[in-house]
Scaffold this active site. Structure first.
Site, PDB file in Angstrom:
ATOM      1  N   TRP A 230      -1.993   2.538  -6.530  1.00  8.29           N
ATOM      2  CA  TRP A 230      -1.795   2.646  -7.974  1.00  8.29           C
ATOM      3  C   TRP A 230      -1.754   1.300  -8.702  1.00  8.29           C
ATOM      4  CZ3 TRP A 230       2.668  -0.061  -8.407  1.00  8.29           C
ATOM      5  CH2 TRP A 230       3.635   0.046  -7.392  1.00  8.29           C
ATOM      6  N   ASN A 231      -1.673   0.189  -7.976  1.00  9.52           N
ATOM      7  CA  ASN A 231      -1.486  -1.077  -8.690  1.00  9.52           C
ATOM      8  C   ASN A 231      -2.786  -1.668  -9.236  1.00  9.52           C
ATOM      9  OD1 ASN A 231      -1.930  -1.368  -5.861  1.00  9.52           O
ATOM     10  ND2 ASN A 231      -1.357  -3.523  -5.968  1.00  9.52           N
TER      11      ASN A 231
ATOM     12  N   GLU B 217       8.694  -5.478   2.929  1.00  9.57           N
ATOM     13  CA  GLU B 217       7.950  -5.569   1.673  1.00  9.57           C
ATOM     14  C   GLU B 217       8.681  -4.808   0.568  1.00  9.57           C
ATOM     15  OE1 GLU B 217       3.347  -5.358   0.263  1.00  9.57           O
ATOM     16  OE2 GLU B 217       4.102  -3.616   1.356  1.00  9.57           O
TER      17      GLU B 217
ATOM     18  N   GLY C 202      -2.770   0.680   0.746  1.00 10.03           N
ATOM     19  CA  GLY C 202      -1.438   1.195   0.484  1.00 10.03           C
ATOM     20  C   GLY C 202      -0.428   0.634   1.458  1.00 10.03           C
TER      21      GLY C 202
ATOM     22  N   GLU D 151      -6.187  -1.733   4.289  1.00  9.85           N
ATOM     23  CA  GLU D 151      -5.685  -2.914   3.572  1.00  9.85           C
ATOM     24  C   GLU D 151      -4.255  -2.575   3.191  1.00  9.85           C
ATOM     25  OE1 GLU D 151      -4.194  -5.149   1.236  1.00  9.85           O
ATOM     26  OE2 GLU D 151      -5.530  -4.484  -0.356  1.00  9.85           O
ATOM     27  N   LEU D 152      -3.309  -3.167   3.930  1.00  3.77           N
ATOM     28  CA  LEU D 152      -1.924  -2.733   3.862  1.00  3.77           C
ATOM     29  C   LEU D 152      -1.031  -3.787   3.216  1.00  3.77           C
ATOM     30  CD1 LEU D 152      -1.850  -1.055   7.384  1.00  3.77           C
ATOM     31  CD2 LEU D 152      -2.505  -0.052   5.192  1.00  3.77           C
TER      32      LEU D 152
ATOM     33  N   LYS E 261      -9.959   9.353  -3.344  1.00  2.00           N
ATOM     34  CA  LYS E 261      -8.678   9.985  -3.659  1.00  2.00           C
ATOM     35  C   LYS E 261      -7.763   8.881  -4.198  1.00  2.00           C
ATOM     36  CE  LYS E 261      -4.533  11.882  -3.376  1.00  2.00           C
ATOM     37  NZ  LYS E 261      -3.562  10.899  -3.842  1.00  2.00           N
TER      38      LYS E 261
END
Length: 493
Positions: free
Chosen positions: A151-152, A385, A228, A250-251, A175
């Site tokens: 969402w960022n 995080e 995410g 990509e975490l 999605k």
């Protein structure tokens, strides 16, 4: 209130049951849009559209050059509508309008970049040792790609996943996060306008535990690309392994921003502030651990606090705003909880540490820019995080100390190094176990440069030429040119 539908098979359509999800404006604290809530049957429809386009539809018959023309047209349309889409995304997730505008310029350029690469995908002639044999490789699209985005920065994530996948000849089902789907659906409208064949690009909106899970588990999805949290990424990786699906992840990150005593301290202070308080700290690349050399710790901390005091929070649409709201209610509460975790573990709060109040802030989800001193690297605030505007200051003595502390973390996404010693810069660049190192700068990105992490920060790379390889399979071909068959067919040539 805006109303958005699903996009599949080249058409906007309601979900199976007509259920809706409200999207919250994080600055005003009110719903501003509604999204369709996709079911598993909706996901089936989207994946079938993508598979048909890949195997029997017009997308499968286009030349690579023709695919590139469509991608370039998408870039043109993004550039045309950049201001409108930037305003929509800023309203949807609370990111500064000025920052989203800059990102939209990169989005258009990214589509252009992969449009140019679409017909540069080549196999190779291999001079094998076998006589009377021609051998070569072919590069083929991996199949239907499921792209799950955060969402960022939703439209950026959708672009860096879908542009290379489409350039490679794959088809995609996106999605987006249920917290910020609007800009991705606006992109879908532009994809349709650009003349993309039906089914090549699809968007399903809804919750991760139903629509997202259905997409990850779907037997006709060949590749999953996800941005995410590391916890969700691990679950996706586990599910994908059961079905031998390819993955790119990509975490998260808990990135060190390392300041040496010989650095330009004014430049470094600005870089540290931008690296943690930009986008309200809601970046996987946030420089949330400040490693500062002991000899300058007090002076640099004072400089940092003085600079951070003047950060202006407010309306993300206002060009004078420096920091906007936290994007989602769950994330807002998580950030506030971590402030208490840090205090309970013995960290000393020297700036902020509260929910922000004041004129124009009461309705939104604002957290004061927060700095903790007396942090040790084993504290939770240094290891976990947060994804918010919280900086932890950790001191070190030597290069070796900085390297050890910097690497003493489960993540390995990015790092910053501030020094005027080129030898030290290169030694640190080599020693830090991260995917990207920024020297005397921070948050420098390019669609031409590969991006991704080591350790728990993910698998694979996005952006750059390397990204297109994430969506291709290599096929080996042997072609006999012998005029006669083997004398003994049971002996391999």
């Amino acid at each position: 209130m805006r109303n958005y539908q699903l996009f599949m098979g080249g058409q906007f359509t309601d979900g199976e049951h007509g259920e809706r999800i409200e999207s919250l404006d994080p600055y005003h604290g009110k719903p501003w849009a509604e999204l369709a809530r996709a079911t598993r049957r909706d996901v089936d429809r989207a994946v079938k559209a993508a598979r048909d386009a890949l195997e029997i539809g017009p997308w499968s018959k286009l030349t690579a050059t023709a695919r590139g023309r469509i991608l370039r047209k998408i870039g043109d349309l993004v550039a045309r509508d950049a201001e409108r889409i930037a305003e929509i995304e800023a309203r949807d997730n609370g990111k500064l309008l000025a920052e989203v505008r800059g990102q939209l310029n990169g989005v258009a350029e990214c589509w252009y970049y992969y449009a140019g690469l679409a017909d540069k995908i080549e196999g190779a002639w291999v001079p094998v040792e076998k006589p009377d044999t021609m051998a070569f490789t072919m590069r083929e699209p991996i199949g239907v790609v499921a792209a799950l985005t955060a969402w960022n920065s939703p439209i950026w994530f959708a672009t860096v996943k879908c542009a290379p996948a489409l350039a490679a000849g794959c088809t995609v089902v996106v999605k987006p996060s249920e917290f910020a789907s609007a800009s991705t659906l606006e992109l879908a409208a532009l994809v349709k306008e650009a003349g993309m064949p039906d089914g090549a690009f699809n968007v399903v909106t809804g919750y991760g535990n139903d629509a997202g899970a259905a997409l990850v588990e779907h037997p006709d999805v060949a590749k999953i690309t996800f941005t995410g949290s590391d916890l969700t990424g691990a679950k996706i990786y586990e599910t994908a392994a059961k079905h031998m699906k390819r993955v790119s992840l990509e975490l998260g990150g808990k990135s060190p921003n390392i300041v040496f005593e010989d650095a330009d301290l004014d430049l470094a202070a600005a870089g540290v502030v931008s690296g943690i308080f930009g986008a309200a700290g809601q970046m996987c690349t946030a420089g949330s651990r400040l490693l500062v050399q002991r000899s300058i710790k007090d002076a640099f901390t004072a400089k940092l606090v003085d600079l951070a005091k003047y950060i202006r929070m407010g309306d993300p649409m206002d060009p004078n705003t420096n920091v906007g709201p936290i994007s989602t209610p769950p994330q807002f509460q998580k950030v506030l909880d971590y402030i208490e975790v840090a205090r309970n573990d013995g960290a000393r709060c020297i700036l902020g540490g509260n929910r922000a109040t004041g004129e124009g802030l009461s309705a939104g989800q604002f957290v004061e820019p927060t700095i903790f001193a007396d942090v040790t690297n084993d504290m939770r605030i240094a290891q976990e995080e947060v994804f918010g505007p919280i900086l932890s200051i950790i001191e070190f003595d030597t290069e070796e100390d900085a390297t050890r502390i910097g690497n003493d973390i489960a993540y390995g996404l990015v790092a910053g190094v501030w020094t005027q010693n080129i030898g030290r810069a290169m030694r640190m660049t080599k020693a830090l176990k991260v995917g990207t190192v920024w020297v005397n700068t921070y948050r420098a990105y390019s669609f031409m440069m590969p991006f991704g992490g080591m350790k728990k920060s993910g698998l694979g790379r996005e952006s750059g030429i390397e990204a297109i390889n994430e969506y291709l399979e290599t096929k080996s071909v042997f072609l006999s040119t012998a005029s006669e068959g083997p004398t003994n067919p049971f002996i391999m040539r």
